[in-house]
Design a protein around this motif. Structure first.
Motif, PDB file in Angstrom:
ATOM      1  N   MET A   1      15.796  89.858  12.931  1.00 49.85           N
ATOM      2  CA  MET A   1      17.063  90.279  12.335  1.00 49.85           C
ATOM      3  C   MET A   1      16.921  90.285  10.822  1.00 49.85           C
ATOM      4  SD  MET A   1      20.893  88.754  12.944  1.00 49.85           S
ATOM      5  CE  MET A   1      20.495  87.092  12.436  1.00 49.85           C
ATOM      6  N   LYS A   2      17.322  91.366  10.194  1.00 53.85           N
ATOM      7  CA  LYS A   2      17.218  91.496   8.735  1.00 53.85           C
ATOM      8  C   LYS A   2      18.619  91.504   8.132  1.00 53.85           C
ATOM      9  CE  LYS A   2      14.041  94.203   7.038  1.00 53.85           C
ATOM     10  NZ  LYS A   2      13.303  95.407   6.585  1.00 53.85           N
ATOM     11  N   ILE A   3      18.906  90.497   7.290  1.00 53.02           N
ATOM     12  CA  ILE A   3      20.217  90.358   6.667  1.00 53.02           C
ATOM     13  C   ILE A   3      20.095  90.611   5.166  1.00 53.02           C
ATOM     14  CG2 ILE A   3      22.152  88.806   6.208  1.00 53.02           C
ATOM     15  CD1 ILE A   3      21.479  87.309   8.736  1.00 53.02           C
ATOM     16  N   GLY A   4      20.854  91.556   4.648  1.00 54.70           N
ATOM     17  CA  GLY A   4      20.841  91.874   3.230  1.00 54.70           C
ATOM     18  C   GLY A   4      21.913  91.116   2.482  1.00 54.70           C
ATOM     19  N   LEU A   5      21.508  90.369   1.447  1.00 52.24           N
ATOM     20  CA  LEU A   5      22.457  89.666   0.589  1.00 52.24           C
ATOM     21  C   LEU A   5      22.853  90.576  -0.559  1.00 52.24           C
ATOM     22  CD1 LEU A   5      20.752  86.156   0.351  1.00 52.24           C
ATOM     23  CD2 LEU A   5      22.664  86.809   1.801  1.00 52.24           C
ATOM     24  N   VAL A   6      24.150  90.814  -0.707  1.00 57.61           N
ATOM     25  CA  VAL A   6      24.652  91.682  -1.769  1.00 57.61           C
ATOM     26  C   VAL A   6      25.761  90.953  -2.520  1.00 57.61           C
ATOM     27  CG1 VAL A   6      24.064  93.811  -0.560  1.00 57.61           C
ATOM     28  CG2 VAL A   6      26.310  92.798  -0.205  1.00 57.61           C
ATOM     29  N   GLY A   7      26.004  91.386  -3.738  1.00 62.46           N
ATOM     30  CA  GLY A   7      27.067  90.769  -4.529  1.00 62.46           C
ATOM     31  C   GLY A   7      27.067  91.320  -5.937  1.00 62.46           C
ATOM     32  N   PHE A   8      28.171  91.169  -6.620  1.00 60.50           N
ATOM     33  CA  PHE A   8      28.287  91.657  -7.984  1.00 60.50           C
ATOM     34  C   PHE A   8      27.648  90.660  -8.949  1.00 60.50           C
ATOM     35  CE2 PHE A   8      31.834  93.913  -5.874  1.00 60.50           C
ATOM     36  CZ  PHE A   8      31.438  95.209  -6.175  1.00 60.50           C
ATOM     37  N   PRO A   9      27.272  91.133 -10.149  1.00 59.57           N
ATOM     38  CA  PRO A   9      26.620  90.244 -11.113  1.00 59.57           C
ATOM     39  C   PRO A   9      27.418  88.970 -11.364  1.00 59.57           C
ATOM     40  CG  PRO A   9      26.492  92.519 -11.873  1.00 59.57           C
ATOM     41  CD  PRO A   9      27.386  92.520 -10.660  1.00 59.57           C
ATOM     42  N   GLY A  10      26.698  87.843 -11.361  1.00 58.62           N
ATOM     43  CA  GLY A  10      27.334  86.559 -11.618  1.00 58.62           C
ATOM     44  C   GLY A  10      27.824  85.847 -10.378  1.00 58.62           C
ATOM     45  N   SER A  11      27.672  86.477  -9.197  1.00 62.47           N
ATOM     46  CA  SER A  11      28.183  85.879  -7.959  1.00 62.47           C
ATOM     47  C   SER A  11      27.304  84.732  -7.467  1.00 62.47           C
ATOM     48  CB  SER A  11      28.300  86.940  -6.862  1.00 62.47           C
ATOM     49  OG  SER A  11      27.025  87.462  -6.523  1.00 62.47           O
ATOM     50  N   GLY A  12      26.068  84.659  -7.970  1.00 64.07           N
ATOM     51  CA  GLY A  12      25.153  83.625  -7.496  1.00 64.07           C
ATOM     52  C   GLY A  12      24.394  84.051  -6.255  1.00 64.07           C
ATOM     53  N   LEU A  94      24.898  92.705   6.772  1.00 62.37           N
ATOM     54  CA  LEU A  94      25.089  92.483   5.341  1.00 62.37           C
ATOM     55  C   LEU A  94      25.843  91.190   5.118  1.00 62.37           C
ATOM     56  CD1 LEU A  94      26.194  96.083   4.260  1.00 62.37           C
ATOM     57  CD2 LEU A  94      23.953  95.021   3.835  1.00 62.37           C
ATOM     58  N   CYS A  95      25.521  90.526   4.028  1.00 62.52           N
ATOM     59  CA  CYS A  95      26.243  89.323   3.626  1.00 62.52           C
ATOM     60  C   CYS A  95      26.649  89.489   2.168  1.00 62.52           C
ATOM     61  CB  CYS A  95      25.364  88.085   3.804  1.00 62.52           C
ATOM     62  SG  CYS A  95      26.074  86.608   3.053  1.00 62.52           S
ATOM     63  N   GLN A  96      27.948  89.540   1.912  1.00 56.31           N
ATOM     64  CA  GLN A  96      28.425  89.630   0.533  1.00 56.31           C
ATOM     65  C   GLN A  96      28.704  88.237   0.000  1.00 56.31           C
ATOM     66  OE1 GLN A  96      32.046  91.813  -0.193  1.00 56.31           O
ATOM     67  NE2 GLN A  96      31.880  91.599  -2.411  1.00 56.31           N
ATOM     68  N   VAL A  97      28.125  87.937  -1.163  1.00 60.19           N
ATOM     69  CA  VAL A  97      28.367  86.664  -1.839  1.00 60.19           C
ATOM     70  C   VAL A  97      29.526  86.847  -2.808  1.00 60.19           C
ATOM     71  CG1 VAL A  97      27.397  84.869  -3.317  1.00 60.19           C
ATOM     72  CG2 VAL A  97      25.951  86.008  -1.604  1.00 60.19           C
ATOM     73  N   LEU A  98      30.565  86.039  -2.655  1.00 62.39           N
ATOM     74  CA  LEU A  98      31.770  86.116  -3.473  1.00 62.39           C
ATOM     75  C   LEU A  98      31.808  84.931  -4.435  1.00 62.39           C
ATOM     76  CD1 LEU A  98      34.243  86.855  -0.538  1.00 62.39           C
ATOM     77  CD2 LEU A  98      33.275  88.542  -2.112  1.00 62.39           C
ATOM     78  N   ARG A  99      32.034  85.190  -5.703  1.00 61.06           N
ATOM     79  CA  ARG A  99      32.063  84.108  -6.703  1.00 61.06           C
ATOM     80  C   ARG A  99      33.424  83.434  -6.736  1.00 61.06           C
ATOM     81  NH1 ARG A  99      33.084  83.608 -12.448  1.00 61.06           N
ATOM     82  NH2 ARG A  99      33.480  85.849 -12.635  1.00 61.06           N
ATOM     83  N   GLU A 115      36.461  90.968  -5.644  1.00 55.19           N
ATOM     84  CA  GLU A 115      35.074  91.359  -5.369  1.00 55.19           C
ATOM     85  C   GLU A 115      34.947  91.922  -3.955  1.00 55.19           C
ATOM     86  OE1 GLU A 115      32.321  88.235  -6.223  1.00 55.19           O
ATOM     87  OE2 GLU A 115      32.588  88.406  -8.388  1.00 55.19           O
ATOM     88  N   LEU A 116      35.633  91.301  -3.007  1.00 54.44           N
ATOM     89  CA  LEU A 116      35.599  91.810  -1.636  1.00 54.44           C
ATOM     90  C   LEU A 116      36.151  93.225  -1.579  1.00 54.44           C
ATOM     91  CD1 LEU A 116      35.267  91.518   1.431  1.00 54.44           C
ATOM     92  CD2 LEU A 116      37.472  90.337   1.489  1.00 54.44           C
ATOM     93  N   ARG A 117      37.284  93.443  -2.232  1.00 55.22           N
ATOM     94  CA  ARG A 117      37.904  94.774  -2.216  1.00 55.22           C
ATOM     95  C   ARG A 117      37.064  95.803  -2.966  1.00 55.22           C
ATOM     96  NH1 ARG A 117      44.054  92.456  -3.278  1.00 55.22           N
ATOM     97  NH2 ARG A 117      44.574  92.109  -1.077  1.00 55.22           N
ATOM     98  N   THR A 184      29.862 100.676   6.316  1.00 57.49           N
ATOM     99  CA  THR A 184      31.058  99.960   6.786  1.00 57.49           C
ATOM    100  C   THR A 184      31.060  99.781   8.296  1.00 57.49           C
ATOM    101  OG1 THR A 184      32.429 101.956   6.935  1.00 57.49           O
ATOM    102  CG2 THR A 184      32.407 100.799   4.818  1.00 57.49           C
ATOM    103  N   LEU A 185      30.010 100.248   8.965  1.00 62.25           N
ATOM    104  CA  LEU A 185      29.828  99.989  10.387  1.00 62.25           C
ATOM    105  C   LEU A 185      28.836  98.844  10.594  1.00 62.25           C
ATOM    106  CD1 LEU A 185      30.872 101.088  13.071  1.00 62.25           C
ATOM    107  CD2 LEU A 185      28.926 102.661  13.129  1.00 62.25           C
ATOM    108  N   THR A 186      28.085  98.507   9.550  1.00 61.15           N
ATOM    109  CA  THR A 186      27.126  97.411   9.612  1.00 61.15           C
ATOM    110  C   THR A 186      27.878  96.077   9.644  1.00 61.15           C
ATOM    111  OG1 THR A 186      25.567  98.709   8.290  1.00 61.15           O
ATOM    112  CG2 THR A 186      25.150  96.350   8.445  1.00 61.15           C
ATOM    113  N   PRO A 187      27.513  95.157  10.543  1.00 61.17           N
ATOM    114  CA  PRO A 187      28.178  93.847  10.572  1.00 61.17           C
ATOM    115  C   PRO A 187      28.139  93.175   9.206  1.00 61.17           C
ATOM    116  CG  PRO A 187      26.773  94.112  12.493  1.00 61.17           C
ATOM    117  CD  PRO A 187      26.490  95.290  11.597  1.00 61.17           C
ATOM    118  N   LEU A 188      29.246  92.543   8.823  1.00 60.90           N
ATOM    119  CA  LEU A 188      29.381  91.942   7.497  1.00 60.90           C
ATOM    120  C   LEU A 188      29.804  90.483   7.627  1.00 60.90           C
ATOM    121  CD1 LEU A 188      29.615  92.261   4.341  1.00 60.90           C
ATOM    122  CD2 LEU A 188      32.023  92.806   4.734  1.00 60.90           C
ATOM    123  N   LEU A 189      29.124  89.637   6.854  1.00 62.06           N
ATOM    124  CA  LEU A 189      29.480  88.226   6.750  1.00 62.06           C
ATOM    125  C   LEU A 189      29.743  87.932   5.280  1.00 62.06           C
ATOM    126  CD1 LEU A 189      29.634  85.527   8.378  1.00 62.06           C
ATOM    127  CD2 LEU A 189      27.244  85.147   7.747  1.00 62.06           C
TER     128      LEU A 189
END
Length: 262
Positions: A1-12, A94-99, A115-117, A184-189
């Motif tokens: 399973m390949k999970i991509g970590l995404v997030g805006f600058p500064g989210s950690g 996908l996994c979005q990191v929220l600050r 950030e989520l929106r 937006t069809l890819t599972p998101l955490l």
């Protein structure tokens, strides 16, 4: 399973990657070109496997593995680079990191709901572009009326800012659109990256509600603390988790949530 970590600058985001993998990827604004990836493979802890191995004493015990991909997002801007979008399309989840912590280097105050929106808007627009182009082509060649009907339905949902994972699709419809790699069809955490003192606090109600609306879950963690603990000798980690009021590493909680999601 390949999970991509995404997030805006500064989210950690890269700090979360280091916490999950035990690696030491470079962190900070602009540390990597947009769309490039740090990769880390993690063995999935499974008490069932441990119990069976103890019972049968096999010569080799093989655990499931997850590949984490830390996708670089560039500097300062909230517009996703096309390289970032292409890298995201390669992921199984996908996994979005929220600050949710103060970052002196960030231009704006912490606002995980914003950030989520913002990411939702970017991915909806990217999917809308793909769906509209495919619908236009199907109207011209008239080769697949069923696919055209489905694609028009997806376009309508995206125009209404609705992620495709919230659409009720039949199995055959999912197969029909699987090749388009809709984001937006890819599972998101979601990972809520908080200060050390807030790691045991409940998730804000408005953020919890927003996550529920798009069909996803939130895993709160303090990435800086988890990264430091992940890089410690294994025998020293337990007491630190006890001090934080946590019974297990963030990686274990994250992996369990990811498997439930998929």
């Amino acid at each position: 399973m390949k999970i991509g970590l995404v997030g805006f600058p500064g989210s950690g985001k890269t700090t979360v990657f280091n916490a999950l993998t035990g690696l030491s990827a470079e962190t900070g604004f602009g540390a990597a070109k947009p769309g490039t990836k740090n990769l880390g493979v993690v063995r999935v802890p499974d008490h069932r496997v441990d119990a069976l191995a103890g019972l049968y004493s096999p010569k080799k015990t093989t655990y499931a593995e997850v590949t984490f991909c830390d996708i670089a997002g560039g500097t300062g801007t909230r517009d996703l680079d096309r390289g970032v979008l292409n890298a995201m399309r390669e992921m199984e989840a996908l996994c979005q990191v929220l600050r949710a912590f103060d970052n002196p280097a960030a231009a704006e105050s912490a606002d995980p709901l914003r950030e989520l929106r913002d990411l939702l808007t970017e991915t909806v627009l990217a999917d809308l572009e793909v769906a509209e182009k495919r619908a236009d082509r199907l109207r011209k060649d008239r080769s697949s009326p069923n696919e055209l009907k489905l694609m028009e339905r997806l376009v309508e949902a995206l125009e209404n800012e609705q992620p495709l994972r919230a659409i009720d699709l039949e199995d055959n419809e999912r197969k029909m659109v699987s090749g388009y790699q809709f984001l937006t069809l890819t599972p998101l955490l979601l990972v809520l990256n908080v200060d050390e003192g807030a790691v045991a606090d409940p998730v804000p109600a408005d953020l919890e509600a927003a996550a529920g609306e798009i069909g996803t879950q939130i895993v709160p963690l303090s990435a800086n603390v988890e990264m430091e603990i992940a890089q410690m000798p294994a025998e020293d980690r337990g007491e630190f988790y006890e001090e934080l009021g946590l019974g297990e590493p963030a990686r274990d909680r994250f992996l369990r949530a990811a498997y439930e999601l998929l």
